[in-house]
Design a protein around this motif. Structure first.
Motif, mmCIF file in Angstrom:
data_model
loop_
_atom_site.group_PDB
_atom_site.id
_atom_site.type_symbol
_atom_site.label_atom_id
_atom_site.label_comp_id
_atom_site.label_asym_id
_atom_site.label_seq_id
_atom_site.Cartn_x
_atom_site.Cartn_y
_atom_site.Cartn_z
ATOM 1 N N ALA A 1 0.844 -1.204 0.000
ATOM 2 C CA ALA A 1 0.000 0.000 0.000
ATOM 3 C C ALA A 1 0.881 1.257 0.000
ATOM 4 C CB ALA A 1 -0.968 -0.027 1.186
ATOM 5 N N SER A 2 0.474 2.282 0.749
ATOM 6 C CA SER A 2 1.173 3.567 0.674
ATOM 7 C C SER A 2 2.506 3.602 1.412
ATOM 8 C CB SER A 2 0.278 4.683 1.219
ATOM 9 O OG SER A 2 -0.737 4.994 0.292
ATOM 10 N N THR A 3 2.893 2.508 2.077
ATOM 11 C CA THR A 3 4.250 2.476 2.627
ATOM 12 C C THR A 3 5.268 2.490 1.486
ATOM 13 O OG1 THR A 3 4.254 0.046 2.758
ATOM 14 C CG2 THR A 3 3.512 1.254 4.707
ATOM 15 N N THR A 4 4.803 2.231 0.261
ATOM 16 C CA THR A 4 5.627 2.388 -0.940
ATOM 17 C C THR A 4 6.243 3.782 -1.000
ATOM 18 O OG1 THR A 4 4.223 0.855 -2.182
ATOM 19 C CG2 THR A 4 5.543 2.410 -3.475
ATOM 20 N N LYS A 5 5.532 4.762 -0.520
ATOM 21 C CA LYS A 5 5.960 6.157 -0.618
ATOM 22 C C LYS A 5 7.250 6.422 0.149
ATOM 23 C CE LYS A 5 1.276 8.046 -1.328
ATOM 24 N NZ LYS A 5 0.411 6.860 -1.247
ATOM 25 N N ILE A 6 7.635 5.523 1.030
ATOM 26 C CA ILE A 6 8.907 5.672 1.738
ATOM 27 C C ILE A 6 10.052 5.738 0.736
ATOM 28 C CG2 ILE A 6 10.540 4.467 3.257
ATOM 29 C CD1 ILE A 6 8.084 3.422 4.812
ATOM 30 N N MET A 7 10.054 4.816 -0.228
ATOM 31 C CA MET A 7 11.120 4.816 -1.221
ATOM 32 C C MET A 7 10.993 5.995 -2.179
ATOM 33 S SD MET A 7 13.893 3.622 -2.371
ATOM 34 C CE MET A 7 14.137 2.024 -1.604
ATOM 35 N N THR A 8 9.764 6.369 -2.521
ATOM 36 C CA THR A 8 9.566 7.538 -3.381
ATOM 37 C C THR A 8 10.155 8.787 -2.737
ATOM 38 O OG1 THR A 8 7.518 6.549 -4.229
ATOM 39 C CG2 THR A 8 7.834 8.910 -4.590
ATOM 40 N N ALA A 9 9.909 8.949 -1.444
ATOM 41 C CA ALA A 9 10.426 10.116 -0.722
ATOM 42 C C ALA A 9 11.947 10.071 -0.630
ATOM 43 C CB ALA A 9 9.813 10.181 0.665
ATOM 44 N N ILE A 10 12.510 8.892 -0.395
ATOM 45 C CA ILE A 10 13.963 8.766 -0.285
ATOM 46 C C ILE A 10 14.649 9.241 -1.564
ATOM 47 C CG2 ILE A 10 15.844 7.070 -0.236
ATOM 48 C CD1 ILE A 10 14.187 5.490 1.820
ATOM 49 N N LEU A 11 14.191 8.749 -2.705
ATOM 50 C CA LEU A 11 14.813 9.137 -3.970
ATOM 51 C C LEU A 11 14.547 10.605 -4.295
ATOM 52 C CD1 LEU A 11 14.397 6.070 -6.351
ATOM 53 C CD2 LEU A 11 16.300 6.700 -4.866
ATOM 54 N N GLY A 12 13.358 11.084 -3.957
ATOM 55 C CA GLY A 12 13.058 12.492 -4.183
ATOM 56 C C GLY A 12 14.005 13.403 -3.418
ATOM 57 N N LEU A 13 14.307 13.030 -2.171
ATOM 58 C CA LEU A 13 15.194 13.834 -1.337
ATOM 59 C C LEU A 13 16.650 13.684 -1.753
ATOM 60 C CD1 LEU A 13 13.538 13.138 2.124
ATOM 61 C CD2 LEU A 13 13.532 15.316 0.886
ATOM 62 N N GLU A 14 17.023 12.489 -2.204
ATOM 63 C CA GLU A 14 18.414 12.257 -2.573
ATOM 64 C C GLU A 14 18.776 12.827 -3.943
ATOM 65 O OE1 GLU A 14 20.039 8.358 -0.210
ATOM 66 O OE2 GLU A 14 19.200 8.038 -2.214
ATOM 67 N N LEU A 15 17.837 12.804 -4.863
ATOM 68 C CA LEU A 15 18.138 13.193 -6.240
ATOM 69 C C LEU A 15 17.697 14.598 -6.609
ATOM 70 C CD1 LEU A 15 17.287 9.851 -8.100
ATOM 71 C CD2 LEU A 15 19.478 10.654 -7.224
ATOM 72 N N GLY A 16 16.904 15.208 -5.772
ATOM 73 C CA GLY A 16 16.422 16.552 -6.087
ATOM 74 C C GLY A 16 16.831 17.569 -5.039
ATOM 75 N N ARG A 17 16.734 18.843 -5.389
ATOM 76 C CA ARG A 17 16.953 19.927 -4.435
ATOM 77 C C ARG A 17 15.604 20.352 -3.859
ATOM 78 N NH1 ARG A 17 19.732 22.145 -8.804
ATOM 79 N NH2 ARG A 17 18.112 23.753 -8.893
ATOM 80 N N PRO A 18 15.553 20.683 -2.585
ATOM 81 C CA PRO A 18 14.280 21.037 -1.954
ATOM 82 C C PRO A 18 13.553 22.183 -2.644
ATOM 83 C CG PRO A 18 15.980 20.731 -0.294
ATOM 84 C CD PRO A 18 16.675 20.700 -1.625
ATOM 85 N N ASP A 19 14.311 23.152 -3.198
ATOM 86 C CA ASP A 19 13.677 24.337 -3.777
ATOM 87 C C ASP A 19 13.389 24.213 -5.270
ATOM 88 O OD1 ASP A 19 16.296 24.313 -4.581
ATOM 89 O OD2 ASP A 19 16.688 26.427 -4.136
ATOM 90 N N GLU A 20 13.607 23.045 -5.852
ATOM 91 C CA GLU A 20 13.256 22.857 -7.267
ATOM 92 C C GLU A 20 11.752 23.017 -7.444
ATOM 93 O OE1 GLU A 20 14.775 19.402 -9.313
ATOM 94 O OE2 GLU A 20 16.426 19.281 -7.887
ATOM 95 N N ILE A 21 11.377 23.658 -8.526
ATOM 96 C CA ILE A 21 9.951 23.868 -8.787
ATOM 97 C C ILE A 21 9.429 22.748 -9.682
ATOM 98 C CG2 ILE A 21 8.238 25.401 -9.827
ATOM 99 C CD1 ILE A 21 10.034 27.740 -9.090
#
Length: 408
Positions: free
Chosen positions: A97-117
């Motif tokens: 289920a939505s615990t999948t989002k743990i990995m989505t968040a990890i890659l989002g934080l590792e590969l992107g900058r917080p202020d990217e639009i």
């Protein structure tokens, strides 16, 4: 932006290398004779193998009364050591289920900058079920979008994150699966970024614990998942959205500090939760648990009460002496060894020294000579390398040549 693209490309190459390394390595670490000598060509593979072995520890047996739980599968892990304190069908594949989002968040934080639009696409906006009600063309900072995905469990936010980071959700999914495998999650397969039911979308309680443990080492991940309530700001249109965390454990358990809920008909009620008490952080995963918050609280309280973390050795501590042909060589470790076990079974912990080098000289200072294994009964929990403290070389002898005659 160019530098960012190269960073993401490099990350993809790195994950590919990890995949190749993992597939090339025997999954049973340390399956060798204590007298065997490691070849230099195998050292790089052994390094990868050692890191993986730390991630795939099996649940230790524990004594005492373990709380009854409603979950079909569960795991209790010590975040600092990675040791499993409790396991119930820990490796059973289930919809996450939505615990999948743990990995989505990890890659989002590792590969992107917080202020990217991030600009929301039509595909992302069309995702249903639990959403942020995103509309095509809306703009929002990446960090705010990740917050919406984790706190409010926005399915649409996950697709928007994936498309922004990787260009497509399909490419992002490849990275998710590679990352999961690199962390030791061998029974996980993601086919979407948000956990909506799909036949080939699955994970296990153990794998989710590995991923969550990794995420908790990322300060921004921990900051987001511990939020009870917050708001996110959209750039276009200029509006604020209030969010309330779906993890009720944050309200009814004072030590709780994360991580993520998940609910679908196929998966049942799921929860990955962390809690910190007196400086010790534990992580619990319960899947298909009718009383997920009650289960999680029981297991966390049991872990804090009946288990402990034991430091077996300190950094730089002299462990033993390598039996070289000239004189013994003191050996030491470069990292501390902490092990989490049941308090009543602490005496089952043992350490064993295994030499990997023959006793011949020379021995270089700082050379790896063997390993220190940590055993809990018949189960190996850990293994760390042993290094020589000083150099030992052969004594140089003066070779005298005496003239002689074979006769005239």
């Amino acid at each position: 932006m160019i530098r960012l693209k190269w960073t993401r490309a490099g990350y993809r190459v790195f994950l590919c290398i990890i995949m190749i390394s993992l597939l090339s390595v025997n999954p049973v670490y340390g399956a060798q004779s204590s007298s065997s000598v490691q070849k230099s060509s195998q050292k790089s593979l052994k390094t990868v193998q050692k890191s993986v072995s730390k991630s795939v520890k099996k649940p230790a047996e524990v004594l005492g009364v373990v709380p009854r739980i409603t979950a079909d599968a569960a795991v209790l892990m010590d975040v600092a050591t990675g040791d499993i304190l409790f396991g119930k069908q820990a490796h059973k594949r289930r919809p996450p289920a939505s615990t999948t989002k743990i990995m989505t968040a990890i890659l989002g934080l590792e590969l992107g900058r917080p202020d990217e639009i991030v600009t929301v696409s039509s595909k992302a906006a069309a995702v249903g079920e639990s959403t942020l009600n995103l509309d095509p063309g809306e703009k929002i900072n990446l960090y705010e979008l990740i917050t919406g995905a984790m706190v409010r469990s926005g399915n649409d936010a996950c697709v928007a994150i994936a498309e922004h980071i990787a260009g497509s959700e399909e490419q992002f999914l490849k990275w998710m699966n590679w990352k999961a495998l690199a962390l030791g999650a061998q029974n996980t397969n993601f086919v979407n970024t948000n956990g909506l039911p799909r036949k080939e979308h699955y994970s296990t309680a153990y794998d989710l614990a590995l991923m969550a443990r990794y995420g908790l080492q990322i300060p921004q991940f921990l900051s987001i998942t511990r939020l009870k309530e917050t708001e996110i700001h959209f750039i276009e249109p200029d509006v604020l959205m209030d969010l309330r965390n779906t993890n009720k454990l944050l309200w009814n358990y004072p030590f709780a500090d994360g991580v993520k809920t998940g609910t679908t008909t196929a998966a049942g009620k799921c929860l990955v939760a962390s809690a910190t008490k007196e400086g010790r952080q534990l992580l619990v995963v319960v899947l298909n648990a009718p009383d997920r918050f009650g289960d999680a609280k029981k297991l966390l309280e049991w872990g804090f009460e009946y288990t402990e973390t034991v430091r077996l050795t300190n950094v730089g501590e002299l462990i033993n002496e390598f039996p070289s042909v000239v004189k013994p060589v003191p050996v030491f470790i470069k990292e501390p060894i902490d092990v989490s076990v049941s308090k009543v079974e602490r005496d089952k912990l043992q350490t064993r020294v295994v030499w990997e080098k023959a006793t011949n000289l020379p021995v270089r200072a700082g050379e790896r000579l063997g390993r220190l294994e940590v055993w809990f009964g018949e189960q190996k929990l850990n293994s760390v390398p042993l290094f020589s403290e000083n150099e030992v070389v052969k004594n140089r002898s003066l070779i005298r040549l005496f003239p002689f005659s074979l006769g005239k």
